[in-house]
Write an enzyme that holds these catalytic residues in place. Sequence first.
Site, PDB file in Angstrom:
ATOM      1  N   LYS A 171      40.038  23.613  29.100  1.00  0.00           N
ATOM      2  CA  LYS A 171      40.618  24.479  28.068  1.00  0.00           C
ATOM      3  C   LYS A 171      41.191  23.626  26.947  1.00  0.00           C
ATOM      4  O   LYS A 171      41.410  22.426  27.109  1.00  0.00           O
ATOM      5  CB  LYS A 171      41.758  25.341  28.639  1.00  0.00           C
ATOM      6  CG  LYS A 171      41.373  26.280  29.765  1.00  0.00           C
ATOM      7  CD  LYS A 171      40.595  27.472  29.288  1.00  0.00           C
ATOM      8  CE  LYS A 171      40.312  28.471  30.385  1.00  0.00           C
ATOM      9  NZ  LYS A 171      39.235  28.125  31.275  1.00  0.00           N
ATOM     10  N   SER A 219      33.994  29.855  29.310  1.00  0.00           N
ATOM     11  CA  SER A 219      35.280  29.990  28.613  1.00  0.00           C
ATOM     12  C   SER A 219      35.400  29.088  27.389  1.00  0.00           C
ATOM     13  O   SER A 219      36.281  29.298  26.568  1.00  0.00           O
ATOM     14  CB  SER A 219      36.447  29.726  29.566  1.00  0.00           C
ATOM     15  OG  SER A 219      36.545  28.361  29.874  1.00  0.00           O
TER      16      SER A 219
END
Length: 132
Positions: free
Chosen positions: A89, A52
Amino acid sequence: MLSNQTVWLYSSRIPAGFPSPAEAFAEKSLNLQDLAVVNPAATYFLEVSGESMIGAGILPGDIVVVDRSLPPQAGDIVVAEVMGEFTLKSLAFEGDRPLLVPANPAYPVLRPTAEQGLCLWGVVRGVYRQLK
């Protein structure tokens, strides 16, 4: 884990484009622990899994250096916990609502609700990747 062994830091920078003559002398010594860790009591290392964050140059198998003493700000890459699950993230905001943004379009933006809970466990200061 980084060792406390000191290595040499050369005064010249290495171009990542065309070759150029390198200066053949070391300017000062460098301890890799000192380079990666500013606040030892608040620093830890994690191995990355998943893709990600590949757009941010963080690949599976990389080691991230995380500092819990840094206040998280928009744009920082953070270690976050949502509903008991940890993730890596970029932190963003929609108004005052925090968002967890991947650096890979194949992954969704996470919009944790108050019920889901969001706990930030630190800001990524650096990334280590072993090439061989």
